[in-house]
Design a protein around this motif. Structure first.
Motif, PDB file in Angstrom:
ATOM      1  N   VAL A  85       0.515  -0.895  -0.309  1.00 31.25           N
ATOM      2  CA  VAL A  85       0.002   0.044   0.314  1.00 31.25           C
ATOM      3  C   VAL A  85       1.203   1.179   0.407  1.00 31.25           C
ATOM      4  CG1 VAL A  85      -1.736  -0.835   1.079  1.00 31.25           C
ATOM      5  CG2 VAL A  85      -0.602  -0.046   2.904  1.00 31.25           C
ATOM      6  N   PHE A  86       2.173   1.182   0.367  1.00 29.13           N
ATOM      7  CA  PHE A  86       3.078   2.120  -0.182  1.00 29.13           C
ATOM      8  C   PHE A  86       3.917   2.209  -0.308  1.00 29.13           C
ATOM      9  CE2 PHE A  86       2.455   0.346   5.456  1.00 29.13           C
ATOM     10  CZ  PHE A  86       1.843   1.662   5.180  1.00 29.13           C
ATOM     11  N   THR A  87       3.653   1.960  -2.272  1.00 33.42           N
ATOM     12  CA  THR A  87       4.434   1.886  -3.016  1.00 33.42           C
ATOM     13  C   THR A  87       3.495   1.616  -4.209  1.00 33.42           C
ATOM     14  OG1 THR A  87       4.934  -0.785  -2.979  1.00 33.42           O
ATOM     15  CG2 THR A  87       6.621   0.562  -1.672  1.00 33.42           C
ATOM     16  N   ASP A  88       4.753   1.948  -5.688  1.00 31.57           N
ATOM     17  CA  ASP A  88       3.639   2.074  -6.999  1.00 31.57           C
ATOM     18  C   ASP A  88       2.517   2.868  -6.346  1.00 31.57           C
ATOM     19  OD1 ASP A  88       6.024   0.144  -7.904  1.00 31.57           O
ATOM     20  OD2 ASP A  88       4.962  -1.445  -6.878  1.00 31.57           O
ATOM     21  N   LYS A  89       2.797   3.849  -5.704  1.00 35.61           N
ATOM     22  CA  LYS A  89       1.716   5.162  -5.987  1.00 35.61           C
ATOM     23  C   LYS A  89       1.859   6.507  -6.317  1.00 35.61           C
ATOM     24  CE  LYS A  89      -1.238   2.251  -3.449  1.00 35.61           C
ATOM     25  NZ  LYS A  89      -0.757   1.396  -4.085  1.00 35.61           N
ATOM     26  N   ALA A  90       0.644   6.987  -7.482  1.00 32.65           N
ATOM     27  CA  ALA A  90       1.100   8.361  -8.017  1.00 32.65           C
ATOM     28  C   ALA A  90      -0.007   9.307  -6.371  1.00 32.65           C
ATOM     29  CB  ALA A  90       0.121   8.614  -9.431  1.00 32.65           C
ATOM     30  N   TRP A  91       1.097   9.291  -5.228  1.00 32.63           N
ATOM     31  CA  TRP A  91       1.425  10.472  -4.276  1.00 32.63           C
ATOM     32  C   TRP A  91       0.597  12.067  -4.777  1.00 32.63           C
ATOM     33  CZ3 TRP A  91       0.306   7.109  -0.250  1.00 32.63           C
ATOM     34  CH2 TRP A  91       0.381   6.435  -0.543  1.00 32.63           C
ATOM     35  N   GLY A  92      -0.524  11.231  -4.254  1.00 29.51           N
ATOM     36  CA  GLY A  92      -1.572  13.384  -4.676  1.00 29.51           C
ATOM     37  C   GLY A  92      -2.195  13.612  -6.098  1.00 29.51           C
ATOM     38  N   THR A  93      -2.552  11.888  -6.438  1.00 25.90           N
ATOM     39  CA  THR A  93      -3.288  12.120  -7.149  1.00 25.90           C
ATOM     40  C   THR A  93      -4.458  11.084  -6.908  1.00 25.90           C
ATOM     41  OG1 THR A  93      -2.903  10.627  -8.694  1.00 25.90           O
ATOM     42  CG2 THR A  93      -1.700  12.381  -8.602  1.00 25.90           C
ATOM     43  N   PRO A  94      -5.840  11.163  -8.004  1.00 27.53           N
ATOM     44  CA  PRO A  94      -6.587  10.722  -7.946  1.00 27.53           C
ATOM     45  C   PRO A  94      -6.562   9.151  -7.901  1.00 27.53           C
ATOM     46  CG  PRO A  94      -7.196  12.433  -9.914  1.00 27.53           C
ATOM     47  CD  PRO A  94      -6.139  12.351  -9.049  1.00 27.53           C
ATOM     48  N   THR A  95      -5.870   8.806  -7.996  1.00 27.70           N
ATOM     49  CA  THR A  95      -5.940   7.098  -8.218  1.00 27.70           C
ATOM     50  C   THR A  95      -5.244   6.657  -6.782  1.00 27.70           C
ATOM     51  OG1 THR A  95      -3.256   6.819  -9.100  1.00 27.70           O
ATOM     52  CG2 THR A  95      -5.268   7.594 -10.899  1.00 27.70           C
ATOM     53  N   VAL A  96      -4.876   7.291  -5.765  1.00 28.12           N
ATOM     54  CA  VAL A  96      -4.681   6.962  -4.301  1.00 28.12           C
ATOM     55  C   VAL A  96      -5.454   5.712  -4.295  1.00 28.12           C
ATOM     56  CG1 VAL A  96      -3.156   7.191  -2.571  1.00 28.12           C
ATOM     57  CG2 VAL A  96      -2.688   8.384  -4.210  1.00 28.12           C
ATOM     58  N   LEU A  97      -6.683   6.541  -3.923  1.00 25.73           N
ATOM     59  CA  LEU A  97      -7.552   5.284  -3.102  1.00 25.73           C
ATOM     60  C   LEU A  97      -7.393   3.667  -3.957  1.00 25.73           C
ATOM     61  CD1 LEU A  97      -9.839   4.930  -0.757  1.00 25.73           C
ATOM     62  CD2 LEU A  97     -10.796   5.661  -2.257  1.00 25.73           C
ATOM     63  N   LYS A  98      -8.254   4.158  -5.715  1.00 22.72           N
ATOM     64  CA  LYS A  98      -8.201   2.891  -6.034  1.00 22.72           C
ATOM     65  C   LYS A  98      -7.046   2.497  -5.839  1.00 22.72           C
ATOM     66  CE  LYS A  98      -8.030   3.457 -10.823  1.00 22.72           C
ATOM     67  NZ  LYS A  98      -7.166   3.047 -10.987  1.00 22.72           N
ATOM     68  N   ASP A  99      -6.082   2.230  -6.082  1.00 21.71           N
ATOM     69  CA  ASP A  99      -4.636   1.178  -5.803  1.00 21.71           C
ATOM     70  C   ASP A  99      -4.449   0.705  -4.546  1.00 21.71           C
ATOM     71  OD1 ASP A  99      -4.395   2.328  -8.619  1.00 21.71           O
ATOM     72  OD2 ASP A  99      -2.691   3.735  -8.679  1.00 21.71           O
ATOM     73  N   THR A 100      -4.752   2.104  -3.851  1.00 22.25           N
ATOM     74  CA  THR A 100      -5.090   0.809  -2.311  1.00 22.25           C
ATOM     75  C   THR A 100      -5.814  -0.058  -1.613  1.00 22.25           C
ATOM     76  OG1 THR A 100      -3.760   2.907  -1.276  1.00 22.25           O
ATOM     77  CG2 THR A 100      -4.731   1.773   0.133  1.00 22.25           C
ATOM     78  N   LEU A 101      -6.750  -0.028  -1.987  1.00 22.39           N
ATOM     79  CA  LEU A 101      -7.837  -1.020  -2.520  1.00 22.39           C
ATOM     80  C   LEU A 101      -7.549  -2.040  -2.818  1.00 22.39           C
ATOM     81  CD1 LEU A 101     -11.055   1.200  -2.034  1.00 22.39           C
ATOM     82  CD2 LEU A 101     -10.058   0.782   0.137  1.00 22.39           C
TER      83      LEU A 101
END
Length: 202
Positions: free
Chosen positions: A151-167
């Protein structure tokens, strides 16, 4: 609340021109700083009486004298090249110290209360993870009982995809989703909110 519970509060040092930069683009650096200090005060108010251990993680330097009472909050410095790694490191420190349930929040949420945080800790009794979705596609709260590296890697932090990618990372885990709330990043987040009227009219 148990002494085995830990709240991580991630904060930026409230310095002119260094916080709420997207908001500052609309209202100017000085007003953005005033609004951020207002949000910091709110975060302190809703956490100071929460019966859990509390660590404040500063972005730049640890301030010994500020709104975070040294007897209530343990002060630490964020470490890592991305927001994800900084959060992961904070969780790892907490679990290494023996805490069983750990939640991280930011310091830019006005629509959050002490009761919301108490509820999130209680939900971790029956869930492995608790996630509070933000209206902008990120999240305002993340709680867990063990570190989940993905959940802490491969995220575009500050963008609208963070929640979707985390879930997606947690799709095979037991997750409780909280109510969607609005964090404060841009003028549109607050210009209709009565709590900010006086600040915006200055």
């Amino acid at each position: 609340m148990s002494k085995e519970n830990l709240l991580l509060i991630f904060t930026r040092n409230p310095e002119l021109g260094k916080c709420k930069t997207r908001l500052a683009a609309s209202v100017g650096d000085q007003k953005a700083l005033e609004i951020y200090k207002f949000l910091l005060n709110h975060t302190a108010e809703i956490t100071q009486n929460l019966k859990v251990k509390k660590h404040v993680y500063y972005s730049e330097t640890i301030w010994k004298s500020d709104i975070w009472n040294n007897e209530t909050y343990e002060k630490r410095l964020q470490e890592g090249i991305s927001l994800g790694l900084r959060m992961e490191n904070a969780f790892k420190v907490g679990f290494k110290q023996g805490y069983k349930k750990i939640i991280v929040i930011g310091s830019d949420m006005y629509d959050l209360s002490q009761a919301d945080l108490e509820n999130a800790f209680n939900l971790l009794d029956s869930s492995d993870f608790v996630v509070g979705p933000a209206e902008d596609g990120g999240y305002y709260l993340l709680g867990m009982k063990t570190v989940e590296h993905s959940v802490f890697t491969d995220k575009a932090w500050g963008t609208p995809t963070v929640l979707k990618d985390t879930l997606k990372n947690l799709e095979h885990k037991k997750v409780t989703i909280l109510e969607t709330r609005n964090d404060v990043d841009i003028l549109e987040d607050i210009n209709e909110h009565p709590a900010f009227n006086a600040l915006l009219k200055k």
